[in-house]
Design an enzyme around this catalytic site. Structure first.
Site, PDB file in Angstrom:
ATOM      1  N   ASP A  93     -10.274  13.391  -2.087  1.00 54.75           N
ATOM      2  CA  ASP A  93     -10.223  12.112  -1.494  1.00 54.75           C
ATOM      3  C   ASP A  93      -9.590  12.045  -0.256  1.00 54.75           C
ATOM      4  OD1 ASP A  93     -10.102   9.640  -0.427  1.00 54.75           O
ATOM      5  OD2 ASP A  93      -9.482   8.714  -2.633  1.00 54.75           O
ATOM      6  N   HIS A 111       2.348  -2.244   0.404  1.00 53.84           N
ATOM      7  CA  HIS A 111       1.199  -2.982   0.334  1.00 53.84           C
ATOM      8  C   HIS A 111       0.806  -3.566  -1.273  1.00 53.84           C
ATOM      9  CE1 HIS A 111       0.439  -1.204   4.353  1.00 53.84           C
ATOM     10  NE2 HIS A 111       0.550   0.106   3.554  1.00 53.84           N
ATOM     11  N   ASP A 121       7.901   0.724   8.803  1.00 46.24           N
ATOM     12  CA  ASP A 121       6.801   1.625   8.575  1.00 46.24           C
ATOM     13  C   ASP A 121       5.679   1.345   9.461  1.00 46.24           C
ATOM     14  OD1 ASP A 121       5.174   3.110   5.940  1.00 46.24           O
ATOM     15  OD2 ASP A 121       3.791   1.824   7.174  1.00 46.24           O
ATOM     16  N   HIS A 161       2.452   0.733   9.059  1.00 47.36           N
ATOM     17  CA  HIS A 161       1.527  -0.465   8.431  1.00 47.36           C
ATOM     18  C   HIS A 161       2.161  -1.580   8.125  1.00 47.36           C
ATOM     19  CE1 HIS A 161      -0.152   3.744   7.440  1.00 47.36           C
ATOM     20  NE2 HIS A 161      -1.244   3.257   7.945  1.00 47.36           N
ATOM     21  N   ASP A 178       6.000   7.021   9.152  1.00 44.89           N
ATOM     22  CA  ASP A 178       4.678   7.097   9.530  1.00 44.89           C
ATOM     23  C   ASP A 178       4.515   6.291  10.838  1.00 44.89           C
ATOM     24  OD1 ASP A 178       4.627   4.782   8.384  1.00 44.89           O
ATOM     25  OD2 ASP A 178       2.842   4.877   7.059  1.00 44.89           O
ATOM     26  N   TYR A 187       3.901  11.029   6.646  1.00 45.55           N
ATOM     27  CA  TYR A 187       3.086  11.769   6.065  1.00 45.55           C
ATOM     28  C   TYR A 187       3.001  13.247   6.833  1.00 45.55           C
ATOM     29  CZ  TYR A 187       1.667   7.675   3.993  1.00 45.55           C
ATOM     30  OH  TYR A 187       1.786   6.392   3.043  1.00 45.55           O
TER      31      TYR A 187
END
Ligand SMILES: [Zn+2]
Length: 713
Positions: free
Chosen positions: A20, A135, A225, A227, A318, A358
């Site tokens: 994935d 999230h 972060d 996101h 990130d 990451y």
């Protein structure tokens, strides 16, 4: 500073069992790389190391539905095929037989950290966890996140450690445990209900208090972060006791998770309006200047007004340079500065919990930078041009506009900079410059050596009443007599006994700082004005390239100092707001908390970070007018711009108590509270708007766009 580090190697057990491409970046090496780097840097050993525990199902239930927890419990017995099928029901999620265990450890680590900080076992700390959490929603996994670690920690802190802070002038401030921690009673012992938005207060123990008591523990969550942590937003969007700030890559809605409610105009619901602060980045490539501008012009003004009792960081990296998800350019040391800025809030009670990140090298260096800042080490100077991008300024302006109805600290008497540049030509130049230095930034980091001595005080007379951290050094030595004599000839006042002795000590301390032996120090003198002039001249002749000098009280800029851009002189307590030149600025001292904070956040720090000095001088001259907590906050925040190189010069009439509090903040301890927030006066706002108008073109960190549409047009 005692810093807790919470970790458990079993959190590396979960891994992706099928192909994935979207999920493969969330891998166990993220944790092992960070831990190894902390060990190599000798940082792990300096922390209070705690092995993470599992959160109980009841604790998970503070945020998640019983059905969802039960579903996750069931994943332990599923086959790979069944896990893959279940994962497919969520957006960007994979499950592994050990996911439930790892995710309970991740949430438990955050709770342990909160326990350590709120019981005083540690001052602050970092929980190194995976899977991440921000999230995750009440009944849904999302974006690699299973349980919402930070949201659970916030609810747990309120329930388990219901704290409140009395901000009454008569009693200072302290923590009191609530009886139940629950919600349902509006009784407050002092009768002063300050509850914004009508949330009912927890029931308090009866305490003989005076002053103003806020009726619930206020928690600030800072999600840096890259996101949007929509999970945290959904959980607290109608709750005024939790202020959620998130910046995130947004690109006008074209970046995951593609939500309309990630934009700046999503400010919370009902009583929670104003307690969700979203700062969407509409371009990639945001760097140190953009992140610092966001903190100085959005987060910190609101945070000081909110006045949290605990700060939780959703610490995703990130948003750092090199990360494939974020594609941003902020360097690892930027996160040390962000951490340092947050440590002046909530009495320094800061708990960072890992989210994304990451790029293993960038992630692990950034984690080290945050841990170093938590330990009280000075942050390395920020490299690269400190010029916010036009797109960043547009985002900052949009969130300020959306939040202005909710926060008086964002009100201002705006004025267009008189000679404003539209930003783009400069930004393009900055971009070219940034990419030229990018490749070497990571390499340069390790070259910055922390001086062996963090804080020194050089007093002319022994001060028995002075209470200091044990490793603050009392300086005995002085500069050589000939050197002192040579400088003393500049001013008659410096040849007098005490002033001469003080000068010798100041020069010795200054040389220690410039030679890299000492990070910061405080010196007293009976003759602040002539001593300051000598310090400036000696600083420049001893190798300092740029000196940022903040003079308070009756201290005028020496008239024959060359105005060649090597000294940026800022006088606070000037009679009026005036930019006498690009490098000579005067601003009145405000009488209100809001005015003082605006001056520091909107003027002093943007100038200081924009100037990128290699030495900061703070001089408290006669009649400086600062209260001890104000002086402490100023000194604490000015540790940032020059990598911790700060020399504070204090006119001798000032008290022992002032020297003590300054020494503690230079040593990395949090400053005391400024007291109740009171909004800036119209005169304060006028003064800042005037200076921004005069200086914004030269000092881009000061800039706020006023009418973006007009500028774009
Ligand atoms: Zn992320």
């Amino acid at each position: 500073m005692r810093t807790a580090l919470v970790y458990h190697e079993e959190m590396t057990a979960a891994r992706l069992l099928w192909d994935d491409p979207e999920c493969e970046i969330e891998r166990p090496e993220r944790l092992t790389a960070a831990v190894e780097r902390l060990q190599q840097g000798g940082l792990e050993q300096r922390c209070l190391q705690l092995a993470a525990r599992e959160a109980s199902e009841a604790e998970l239930g503070l945020v998640h539905s019983p059905e969802y927890v039960s579903l996750l419990r069931g994943t332990q017995a599923l086959s790979t095929e069944e896990l893959q099928a279940l994962s497919g029901q969520y957006d960007a999620v994979y499950f592994h037989p050990s996911t439930f265990h790892c995710a309970r450890l991740a949430a438990g680590a955050a709770l342990q950290l909160v326990d350590a900080v709120l019981t005083g076992t540690a001052h602050n700390g970092f929980a190194l966890v995976r899977p991440p959490g921000h999230h995750s929603q009440r009944a849904a996994a999302n974006g690699f996140c299973v349980f919402n670690n930070v949201a659970i920690a916030a609810r747990y802190a309120q329930k388990q450690h219901g704290v409140r802070r009395c901000v009454g002038a008569a009693v200072g401030w302290g923590l009191r445990r609530t009886e139940s921690g629950g919600v349902g009673c509006s009784e407050t012992p002092c009768g002063a209900l300050l509850c914004r938005g009508g949330l009912l207060a927890p029931r308090w123990e009866a305490q003989p208090l005076s002053g103003l008591c806020t009726p619930y523990p206020r928690i600030l969550i800072v999600d840096w972060d890259v996101h949007h942590g929509q999970g945290i937003q959904y959980i607290f969007e109608d709750d005024p006791s939790v202020l959620y700030f998130s910046w995130h890559r947004y690109e006008h809605g074209r970046f995951w998770p593609y939500l309309r409610e990630s934009d700046a105009d999503a400010v919370g619901l009902g009583p929670g309006r104003g307690f969700t602060v979203n700062l969407p980045w509409n371009q990639v490539g945001m760097g140190n200047a953009d992140y610092m501008a966001a903190f100085l012009h959005v987060l910190l003004p609101v945070a000081f007004e909110f006045d949290p009792e605990l700060v939780l960081i959703s610490a995703g990296f990130d948003s750092a340079i090199g990360d494939p998800e974020g594609q941003m350019q902020a360097t690892p040391e930027c996160f040390a500065h962000l951490t340092q800025l947050l440590q002046v809030l909530a009495g320094g009670r800061v708990c960072a919990v890992l989210e994304g990140g990451y790029h293993l090298e960038s992630l692990s260096q950034s984690v080290c930078m945050v841990v170093k800042a938590l330990l009280g080490d000075p942050a390395p100077p920020l490299l690269g041009p400190m010029v916010p991008r036009h797109s960043a300024l547009e985002s900052i302006q949009s969130v300020r506009a959306a939040q202005a109805p909710h926060w008086t600290s964002l009100w201002q008497q705006e004025r267009r900079p008189s000679a404003v540049s539209p930003g783009e030509p400069k930004c393009k130049a900055a971009e070219a410059q940034t990419s030229a230095v990018l490749s070497s930034l990571l390499d340069q980091l390790h070259l910055y050596a922390t001086p062996p001595v963090r804080t020194v005080i050089a007093l002319t007379a022994p001060a028995a009443a002075l209470v200091l951290p044990p490793d603050v050094l009392h300086q005995e030595g002085s500069a050589p007599r000939e050197e002192t004599q040579a400088w003393a000839r500049l001013h008659e006042a410096l040849t007098q006994d005490t002033a001469f002795t003080a000068l010798g000590k100041v020069l010795h301390l200054l040389n220690g700082i410039l030679d890299g032996q000492v990070s910061s120090g405080i010196a007293t003198t009976p003759a602040a004005a002539p001593t300051l002039e000598v310090v400036l001249r000696q600083g420049l002749s001893h190798g300092a390239q740029r000196v940022f000098c903040v003079a308070l009280g009756q201290l005028d800029r020496p008239p024959d100092l060359a105005n060649d851009g090597r000294i940026l002189w800022l006088n606070i307590r000037g009679k009026e707001a005036a930019a006498l030149s690009t490098f000579h600025v005067s601003v009145p001292l405000s009488g209100t908390t809001g005015g003082f904070l605006s001056c520091i956040l909107a003027l002093v720090l943007p100038l200081a970070y924009g100037f990128q000095p290699d030495l900061v001088l703070v001089a408290l001259g006669p009649a400086h007018g600062l209260q001890d907590p104000q002086a402490a906050l100023l000194a604490a925040l000015l540790r940032g711009p020059a990598g911790g190189r700060v020399l504070v010069l204090v006119e001798q009439e000032c008290t022992c108590q002032l020297v003590g509090v300054l020494a503690r903040v230079l040593h990395g301890e949090p400053p005391p509270s400024l007291g109740p927030f009171s909004m800036a006066s119209p005169d304060d706002l006028q003064a800042l708007a005037h200076l921004r108008g005069q200086l914004g073109a030269q000092w881009e960190m000061l800039q706020l766009l006023l009418e973006c549409r007009e500028l774009v047009a």
